[in-house]
Scaffold this motif. Structure first.
Motif, PDB file in Angstrom:
ATOM      1  N   ASN A   1       2.752  22.741  62.936  1.00 12.89           N
ATOM      2  CA  ASN A   1       2.194  23.592  61.887  1.00 12.89           C
ATOM      3  C   ASN A   1       1.027  24.390  62.452  1.00 12.89           C
ATOM      4  O   ASN A   1       0.666  24.257  63.625  1.00 12.89           O
ATOM      5  CB  ASN A   1       1.784  22.769  60.657  1.00 12.89           C
ATOM      6  CG  ASN A   1       0.584  21.876  60.912  1.00 12.89           C
ATOM      7  OD1 ASN A   1       0.315  21.475  62.046  1.00 12.89           O
ATOM      8  ND2 ASN A   1      -0.143  21.544  59.862  1.00 12.89           N
ATOM      9  N   ASP A   2       0.409  25.247  61.611  1.00 11.19           N
ATOM     10  CA  ASP A   2      -0.557  26.216  62.130  1.00 11.19           C
ATOM     11  C   ASP A   2      -1.834  25.600  62.665  1.00 11.19           C
ATOM     12  O   ASP A   2      -2.495  26.188  63.520  1.00 11.19           O
ATOM     13  CB  ASP A   2      -0.891  27.283  61.075  1.00 11.19           C
ATOM     14  CG  ASP A   2      -1.412  26.687  59.777  1.00 11.19           C
ATOM     15  OD1 ASP A   2      -1.332  25.459  59.615  1.00 11.19           O
ATOM     16  OD2 ASP A   2      -1.900  27.443  58.926  1.00 11.19           O
TER      17      ASP A   2
ATOM     18  N   ILE B   1       7.901  26.575  59.913  1.00 12.12           N
ATOM     19  CA  ILE B   1       6.933  26.067  58.941  1.00 12.12           C
ATOM     20  C   ILE B   1       5.924  27.156  58.650  1.00 12.12           C
ATOM     21  O   ILE B   1       5.490  27.875  59.560  1.00 12.12           O
ATOM     22  CB  ILE B   1       6.250  24.777  59.451  1.00 12.12           C
ATOM     23  CG1 ILE B   1       5.298  24.205  58.381  1.00 12.12           C
ATOM     24  CG2 ILE B   1       5.531  25.000  60.758  1.00 12.12           C
ATOM     25  CD1 ILE B   1       4.815  22.795  58.696  1.00 12.12           C
TER      26      ILE B   1
ATOM     27  N   TYR C   1       2.367  28.990  56.799  1.00 11.95           N
ATOM     28  CA  TYR C   1       0.924  28.784  56.841  1.00 11.95           C
ATOM     29  C   TYR C   1       0.467  28.188  55.516  1.00 11.95           C
ATOM     30  O   TYR C   1       1.251  27.978  54.605  1.00 11.95           O
ATOM     31  CB  TYR C   1       0.216  30.109  57.108  1.00 11.95           C
ATOM     32  CG  TYR C   1       0.519  30.692  58.468  1.00 11.95           C
ATOM     33  CD1 TYR C   1      -0.173  30.269  59.592  1.00 11.95           C
ATOM     34  CD2 TYR C   1       1.511  31.657  58.630  1.00 11.95           C
ATOM     35  CE1 TYR C   1       0.107  30.783  60.848  1.00 11.95           C
ATOM     36  CE2 TYR C   1       1.806  32.187  59.882  1.00 11.95           C
ATOM     37  CZ  TYR C   1       1.091  31.744  60.985  1.00 11.95           C
ATOM     38  OH  TYR C   1       1.376  32.255  62.232  1.00 11.95           O
TER      39      TYR C   1
ATOM     40  N   ALA D   1       2.163  24.706  52.490  1.00 10.84           N
ATOM     41  CA  ALA D   1       3.188  25.392  53.264  1.00 10.84           C
ATOM     42  C   ALA D   1       4.590  24.917  52.881  1.00 10.84           C
ATOM     43  O   ALA D   1       4.775  23.861  52.279  1.00 10.84           O
ATOM     44  CB  ALA D   1       2.954  25.165  54.759  1.00 10.84           C
TER      45      ALA D   1
ATOM     46  N   ILE E   1       8.594  24.347  54.598  1.00 12.56           N
ATOM     47  CA  ILE E   1       9.392  24.191  55.809  1.00 12.56           C
ATOM     48  C   ILE E   1      10.784  24.715  55.504  1.00 12.56           C
ATOM     49  O   ILE E   1      11.346  24.404  54.446  1.00 12.56           O
ATOM     50  CB  ILE E   1       9.478  22.713  56.231  1.00 12.56           C
ATOM     51  CG1 ILE E   1       8.093  22.162  56.555  1.00 12.56           C
ATOM     52  CG2 ILE E   1      10.416  22.545  57.431  1.00 12.56           C
ATOM     53  CD1 ILE E   1       8.067  20.654  56.713  1.00 12.56           C
TER      54      ILE E   1
END
Length: 323
Positions: free
Chosen positions: A133-134, A185, A187, A192, A194
């Motif tokens: 993730n981010d 995924i 932000y 968020a 998926i």
């Protein structure tokens, strides 16, 4: 200002190609000796590129090649106990993960090259996709077993969980009926979504905060590649039929009368199967790599084809926005 580069690798030993996204000019820096696996190319922070390599099926071991940004030759070769398919690095480049054909995930510390975890038995079948993730706190994995799992990195690295692999994951999504082909995924931390694609010809949208399936989208073909629009109003799905489907993320649940309700458009250039997608956030351009070796750049707002490059057959990985 440094040019924004497009980086592409393929399943044949043609090295890694680089192009200036703005002009389309091929760059002289060509990274040599690379026959990449699917999802097997990753940028590791601003330091180097890493790629898992295809091997003779009779050879049990696998290996990963590393290149620094300014040198075309392989700097480091990492040999492993089994063939590795997908690899990924967290956004800071602190860790690298690799998915083995046994279903295990390996995790290395980038600074030292030390293997921090080598008995992470994540899936029952070969790993096909890995994505962070981010903020790098979560890793999402997909496998030939059709399952998508979400792993909090802190829990994975907790020594007290070593003998409890089933307790390490946060979610276990098992609604797909065939192998996972790609994962993205969004932000927004825990808000968020998926999106997963599978050989069962569906893409599924999952809520990270609720851990539940939001919707399932059916397609007329297998979807090989996914990428999210930066605004996260749509996602793009690259099909085996050569089309790029535009899919609404916010559409209401599909009805039995219209199983493709969420598909709101498509891009088609008559090429072979789409095998990789990427998005340039600085240009708002969509990039698509195909089985025939073509790379096309689209303006998705007006659905115009801007330009094309060509690498080698079997493009498996490409991405822009590199340091």
């Amino acid at each position: 200002m440094e040019p924004e580069l497009v980086i592409a690798s393929s399943s044949v030993d043609a090295g890694i190609g680089c192009w200036d996204l703005e002009t389309g000019v091929k760059q002289p820096l060509h990274y040599k000796s690379c026959a990449s696996t699917r999802h097997g190319l990753s940028a590791v922070g601003s330091r180097f590129l890493a790629s898992s390599q295809l091997r003779d099926p009779k050879v049990k071991n696998g290996f990963i090649h590393y290149w620094s940004w300014s040198k075309p030759g392989v700097e480091v070769k990492s040999f492993l106990a089994e063939p590795i398919k997908p690899i990924a690095a967290n956004p800071e480049g602190t860790y690298i993960v690799g998915g083995g054909i046994s279903g295990k995930i390996y995790l290395w510390e980038t600074a030292t090259g030390r293997l921090l975890l080598e008995r992470w038995e994540a899936h029952l079948r070969p790993i096909t996709c890995l994505v962070f993730n981010d903020d790098g706190s979560l890793l999402v994995s997909g496998s030939e077993d059709g399952i998508v799992k979400v792993w909090p990195l802190l829990k994975v690295l907790d020594d007290r969980e070593t003998d409890k692999p089933s307790h390490r994951y946060l979610y276990n999504f098992s609604d797909h009926t065939m192998p996972i082909t790609d994962l993205v995924i969004g932000y927004g931390g825990w808000n968020a979504v998926i999106v997963s694609a599978s050989e069962d010809r569906t893409c599924k949208v999952w809520s990270l905060s609720k851990g539940e399936l939001l919707r399932s989208v059916a397609f007329p073909c297998i979807i090989n590649a996914l990428v999210l629009d930066p605004a996260e109003t749509v996602f793009y799905a690259g099909g085996k039929d050569g089309k790029i489907y535009i899919v609404a993320l916010s559409a209401s649940s599909s009805s039995s009368k219209s199983p493709w309700l969420h598909i709101i458009g498509s891009l088609s250039s008559g090429s072979d199967a789409v095998t990789s997608l990427a998005y340039s956030t600085s240009k708002n351009w969509l990039l698509a790599g195909s089985e025939d070796g073509s790379i096309r750049v689209w303006d998705p707002k007006n659905m115009n084809l801007i330009r094309g490059f060509h690498h080698e057959k079997g493009i498996l990985c490409l991405f822009p926005d590199l340091p």
